[in-house]
Scaffold this active site. Structure first.
Site, PDB file in Angstrom:
ATOM      1  N   GLU A  14     -54.852 -15.221  55.193  1.00  0.00           N
ATOM      2  CA  GLU A  14     -55.842 -16.122  54.937  1.00  0.00           C
ATOM      3  C   GLU A  14     -55.619 -17.432  54.471  1.00  0.00           C
ATOM      4  O   GLU A  14     -55.326 -17.374  53.255  1.00  0.00           O
ATOM      5  CB  GLU A  14     -57.050 -15.170  54.710  1.00  0.00           C
ATOM      6  CG  GLU A  14     -58.424 -16.067  54.401  1.00  0.00           C
ATOM      7  CD  GLU A  14     -59.591 -14.954  53.763  1.00  0.00           C
ATOM      8  OE1 GLU A  14     -59.233 -13.668  53.988  1.00  0.00           O
ATOM      9  OE2 GLU A  14     -60.253 -15.742  53.016  1.00  0.00           O
ATOM     10  N   SER A  26     -64.440 -19.128  44.898  1.00  0.00           N
ATOM     11  CA  SER A  26     -63.373 -20.081  45.491  1.00  0.00           C
ATOM     12  C   SER A  26     -64.263 -20.484  46.701  1.00  0.00           C
ATOM     13  O   SER A  26     -63.634 -20.304  47.676  1.00  0.00           O
ATOM     14  CB  SER A  26     -62.163 -19.538  45.596  1.00  0.00           C
ATOM     15  OG  SER A  26     -62.155 -18.782  46.687  1.00  0.00           O
ATOM     16  N   ASP A  73     -60.696 -19.491  56.339  1.00  0.00           N
ATOM     17  CA  ASP A  73     -61.908 -19.200  55.519  1.00  0.00           C
ATOM     18  C   ASP A  73     -62.504 -20.451  55.026  1.00  0.00           C
ATOM     19  O   ASP A  73     -63.312 -21.106  55.673  1.00  0.00           O
ATOM     20  CB  ASP A  73     -61.609 -18.311  54.379  1.00  0.00           C
ATOM     21  CG  ASP A  73     -62.792 -18.203  53.434  1.00  0.00           C
ATOM     22  OD1 ASP A  73     -63.823 -18.791  53.614  1.00  0.00           O
ATOM     23  OD2 ASP A  73     -62.415 -17.693  52.255  1.00  0.00           O
ATOM     24  N   HIS A  78     -67.540 -10.217  52.790  1.00  0.00           N
ATOM     25  CA  HIS A  78     -68.277 -10.224  51.521  1.00  0.00           C
ATOM     26  C   HIS A  78     -67.785 -11.513  50.664  1.00  0.00           C
ATOM     27  O   HIS A  78     -67.027 -12.692  51.021  1.00  0.00           O
ATOM     28  CB  HIS A  78     -68.026  -8.818  50.482  1.00  0.00           C
ATOM     29  CG  HIS A  78     -66.668  -9.196  50.047  1.00  0.00           C
ATOM     30  ND1 HIS A  78     -65.984  -8.306  48.937  1.00  0.00           N
ATOM     31  CD2 HIS A  78     -65.550  -9.783  50.376  1.00  0.00           C
ATOM     32  CE1 HIS A  78     -64.957  -8.841  48.623  1.00  0.00           C
ATOM     33  NE2 HIS A  78     -64.370  -9.327  49.451  1.00  0.00           N
ATOM     34  N   LYS A  91     -68.495 -15.574  56.740  1.00  0.00           N
ATOM     35  CA  LYS A  91     -69.328 -15.354  55.541  1.00  0.00           C
ATOM     36  C   LYS A  91     -70.653 -15.754  55.790  1.00  0.00           C
ATOM     37  O   LYS A  91     -70.796 -17.070  56.058  1.00  0.00           O
ATOM     38  CB  LYS A  91     -68.793 -15.885  54.242  1.00  0.00           C
ATOM     39  CG  LYS A  91     -67.349 -15.372  53.960  1.00  0.00           C
ATOM     40  CD  LYS A  91     -66.754 -16.275  52.797  1.00  0.00           C
ATOM     41  CE  LYS A  91     -65.587 -15.670  51.927  1.00  0.00           C
ATOM     42  NZ  LYS A  91     -64.910 -16.621  51.458  1.00  0.00           N
ATOM     43  N   LYS A 125     -63.858  -7.353  55.577  1.00  0.00           N
ATOM     44  CA  LYS A 125     -63.095  -7.722  54.026  1.00  0.00           C
ATOM     45  C   LYS A 125     -64.230  -7.414  53.237  1.00  0.00           C
ATOM     46  O   LYS A 125     -65.195  -8.158  53.096  1.00  0.00           O
ATOM     47  CB  LYS A 125     -62.356  -8.769  54.192  1.00  0.00           C
ATOM     48  CG  LYS A 125     -62.224  -9.456  52.696  1.00  0.00           C
ATOM     49  CD  LYS A 125     -61.241 -10.923  52.874  1.00  0.00           C
ATOM     50  CE  LYS A 125     -61.969 -11.791  52.186  1.00  0.00           C
ATOM     51  NZ  LYS A 125     -60.852 -13.030  51.703  1.00  0.00           N
ATOM     52  N   GLU A 129     -63.494  -8.333  42.618  1.00  0.00           N
ATOM     53  CA  GLU A 129     -63.733  -7.590  43.811  1.00  0.00           C
ATOM     54  C   GLU A 129     -63.062  -6.329  43.682  1.00  0.00           C
ATOM     55  O   GLU A 129     -62.895  -5.450  44.748  1.00  0.00           O
ATOM     56  CB  GLU A 129     -62.982  -8.628  44.949  1.00  0.00           C
ATOM     57  CG  GLU A 129     -63.572  -9.851  45.251  1.00  0.00           C
ATOM     58  CD  GLU A 129     -63.046 -10.368  46.488  1.00  0.00           C
ATOM     59  OE1 GLU A 129     -62.298  -9.891  47.096  1.00  0.00           O
ATOM     60  OE2 GLU A 129     -63.840 -11.271  46.610  1.00  0.00           O
ATOM     61  N   GLU A 144     -55.863 -12.785  46.910  1.00  0.00           N
ATOM     62  CA  GLU A 144     -56.215 -11.340  47.273  1.00  0.00           C
ATOM     63  C   GLU A 144     -54.931 -10.680  48.098  1.00  0.00           C
ATOM     64  O   GLU A 144     -54.346 -11.290  48.797  1.00  0.00           O
ATOM     65  CB  GLU A 144     -57.165 -11.276  48.369  1.00  0.00           C
ATOM     66  CG  GLU A 144     -58.612 -11.910  47.739  1.00  0.00           C
ATOM     67  CD  GLU A 144     -59.606 -12.188  48.571  1.00  0.00           C
ATOM     68  OE1 GLU A 144     -59.708 -11.584  49.735  1.00  0.00           O
ATOM     69  OE2 GLU A 144     -60.562 -12.998  48.360  1.00  0.00           O
ATOM     70  N   ASP A 203     -55.047 -13.171  51.012  1.00  0.00           N
ATOM     71  CA  ASP A 203     -55.922 -14.288  50.994  1.00  0.00           C
ATOM     72  C   ASP A 203     -55.109 -15.254  49.969  1.00  0.00           C
ATOM     73  O   ASP A 203     -55.363 -15.006  48.876  1.00  0.00           O
ATOM     74  CB  ASP A 203     -57.276 -13.887  50.628  1.00  0.00           C
ATOM     75  CG  ASP A 203     -58.204 -15.307  50.774  1.00  0.00           C
ATOM     76  OD1 ASP A 203     -57.688 -16.353  51.125  1.00  0.00           O
ATOM     77  OD2 ASP A 203     -59.349 -15.170  50.384  1.00  0.00           O
ATOM     78  N   HIS A 232     -60.273 -15.054  40.897  1.00  0.00           N
ATOM     79  CA  HIS A 232     -61.049 -13.879  40.682  1.00  0.00           C
ATOM     80  C   HIS A 232     -60.552 -13.025  39.655  1.00  0.00           C
ATOM     81  O   HIS A 232     -61.030 -11.790  39.693  1.00  0.00           O
ATOM     82  CB  HIS A 232     -61.011 -12.976  42.138  1.00  0.00           C
ATOM     83  CG  HIS A 232     -61.738 -13.748  43.023  1.00  0.00           C
ATOM     84  ND1 HIS A 232     -61.548 -13.182  44.701  1.00  0.00           N
ATOM     85  CD2 HIS A 232     -62.475 -14.771  43.287  1.00  0.00           C
ATOM     86  CE1 HIS A 232     -62.366 -13.855  45.391  1.00  0.00           C
ATOM     87  NE2 HIS A 232     -63.079 -15.132  44.755  1.00  0.00           N
TER      88      HIS A 232
HETATM   89  P1  PGA Z   1     -65.271 -16.298  47.126  1.00  0.00           P
HETATM   90  O1  PGA Z   1     -63.763 -15.570  47.586  1.00  0.00           O
HETATM   91  O2  PGA Z   1     -66.132 -15.364  47.797  1.00  0.00           O
HETATM   92  O3  PGA Z   1     -64.895 -16.355  45.643  1.00  0.00           O
HETATM   93  O4  PGA Z   1     -65.215 -17.720  47.735  1.00  0.00           O
HETATM   94  C1  PGA Z   1     -63.696 -15.097  48.800  1.00  0.00           C
HETATM   95  C2  PGA Z   1     -62.476 -15.394  49.520  1.00  0.00           C
HETATM   96  O5  PGA Z   1     -62.147 -16.695  49.514  1.00  0.00           O
HETATM   97  O6  PGA Z   1     -62.488 -14.988  50.909  1.00  0.00           O
HETATM   98 ZN    ZN Z   2     -60.801 -16.354  51.500  1.00  0.00          ZN
END
Ligand code: PGA
Ligand code: ZN
Length: 426
Positions: free
Chosen positions: A286, A42, A313, A366, A338, A389, A206, A165, A243, A156
């Site tokens: 998030e 995503s 994010d 991650h 990230k 996270k 995840e 999440e 999230d 996911h």
């Molecule tokens: P992604 O999702 O690694 O699939 O982008 C993680 C997140 O949105 O935090």
């Molecule tokens: Zn996110």
């Protein structure tokens, strides 16, 4: 001097079975550094560019041979002979070699693999653990509070939950290893509760469970029950983080929460989240609003920002430019970090620095596609991040990050502290 004499790369597979880049930086003293890059599902619109081959005959177009070739044939010749400890200089050189704002020529996956491998090679040459080599002046290290994604939805998982999440936050533990124990115990309780309901306890990308539930609130109440049945007090020992990943279901200026038959405008989405925070011990949300709904973010921050962590994010994509906009406009009060959203370690560290200087909480993260690389654990400890996270309490691609932090805690002994409940305002 520890100079780079060679850089090698190859195509390996990530936790979803898709190709990614693994790079080795070799030094003249015989030591080396290795890194593997993660990959998101995503992804935010403004992220650095992940170069894929688009050759339908290999790995459904997802091969990374072009990125591997860029490491070996374009980046390696430019870096050979350079001193490995000059991380900023090396990263800047790669940024210039690429020449585009989103790293579209060489690919952020190619560049990041080298950037992180350089960091590892430098640490190895200094015979110093990465987390210490990244911040040589730091005496007291803080171990981050883990945000563990125990129920997976959205992009996911193949279920009907809209939010991506549902995480547990064991902030009431007195040290990192205890927080891991709290989380693992709740995870096992949750597993048996899901099985007792006659549902599958198979896990999503995840490592969290992915049951078909009739609403997002059902996931929250299930988690509350599992916290209590593991013997912990919700809100005191363990809280909840979400999230929402709302950019994934924001269409035609409306938030489509399909499992509940809702289509909400920005104002209504803000009220929806505010109500959830009132009814459940949620300490962090998030991407509650879409990556382009900057006014929605402002509304959410003025409504909840005083006592709830609001993490950008997709909104910030680990980029100083967008973080600065968020700081100026009071959108969010925290940032997700990230490394592959921006593509070099130095730029990641600059973004963290800007967040720290403006009292934004930092959550190192991650991606949903991961490898056994656990550089982010060292990054979290060395950079003043208060949280990490890294997924759920299952699957080695996730646990490698938590296990690395257990090792760091063990190595540091009394020289480290755990941020715990102090960081959450609620
Ligand atoms: P992604 O999702 O690694 O699939 O982008 C993680 C997140 O949105 O935090
Ligand atoms: Zn996110």
């Amino acid at each position: 001097m520890n100079r780079i004499i060679d850089i090698d790369a190859l195509e390996i597979l990530d936790s979803r079975g898709f190709p990614t880049v693994r790079t080795t930086v070799l030094l003249d003293n015989g030591t080396a550094g290795v890194a593997m890059v993660p990959s998101g599902a995503s992804t935010g619109e403004r992220e650095a560019f992940e170069l894929r081959d688009n050759d339908a005959a290999r790995y459904l177009g997802k091969g990374v041979l072009k990125a591997v070739k860029n490491v070996k044939q374009k980046i390696a010749p430019a870096l050979k002979g350079l001193e490995v400890h000059k991380q900023n200089y090396i990263d800047q050189l790669m940024i210039e070699l690429d020449g585009t704002p989103q790293k579209k020529n060489l690919g952020a996956n190619a560049i990041l693999s080298v950037s992180l491998a350089v960091a590892h090679a430098s640490a190895n040459a200094n015979k110093t653990p990465l987390f210490k080599n990244l911040n040589k002046d730091l005496q007291n290290f803080f171990l981050p509070v883990p945000l563990m994604n125990v129920i997976n939805g959205g992009q996911h998982a193949n279920n009907n939950i809209d939010f991506q999440e549902f995480m547990i936050v064991p902030h009431g533990a007195n040290c990192f290893s205890e927080s891991i124990r709290y989380g693992a115990e709740v995870f096992q309780k949750l597993k048996s509760m899901i099985e007792k309901m006659g549902m599958s306890s198979a896990v999503g990308d995840e490592g969290g469970f992915a049951p078909n539930l009739d609403s997002n609130e059902h996931a929250l109440s299930l988690i509350l029950d599992s916290i209590e049945s593991a013997g912990y007090a919700p809100g005191e020992d363990i809280s909840i983080a979400l999230d929402v990943a709302s950019s994934e279901f924001y269409k035609d200026n409306l938030y489509h929460i399909d499992s509940e038959g809702l289509k909400l405008n920005s104002e209504e989405m803000c009220s929806f989240l505010t109500k959830l925070v009132k009814n459940y011990p949620i300490v962090s949300i998030e991407d509650g609003m879409d990556q382009n709904d900057w006014t929605g973010w402002q509304k959410l921050t003025s409504s909840l920002g005083n006592d709830t962590q609001l993490v950008g994010d997709d909104l910030f994509v680990t980029n100083v430019e967008f973080l600065q906009k968020g700081i100026n406009e009071k959108s969010a009060n925290s940032i997700l970090i990230k490394v592959n959203q921006i593509g070099t370690l130095s730029e990641t560290l600059s973004t963290i620095e800007l967040a720290n200087a403006n009292n934004f909480e930092v959550v190192v993260s991650h991606r949903s596609g991961e490898t056994e690389d656990n550089s982010i654990s060292d990054l979290a400890c060395s950079s003043g991040a208060t949280q990490i996270k890294a997924g759920s309490m299952s699957r080695s691609d996730r646990l490698s990050k938590y296990n690395r932090l257990l090792v760091i805690e063990h190595m540091l002994g009394a020289d480290c502290s755990f941020s715990g409940s102090k960081i959450f305002k609620k």
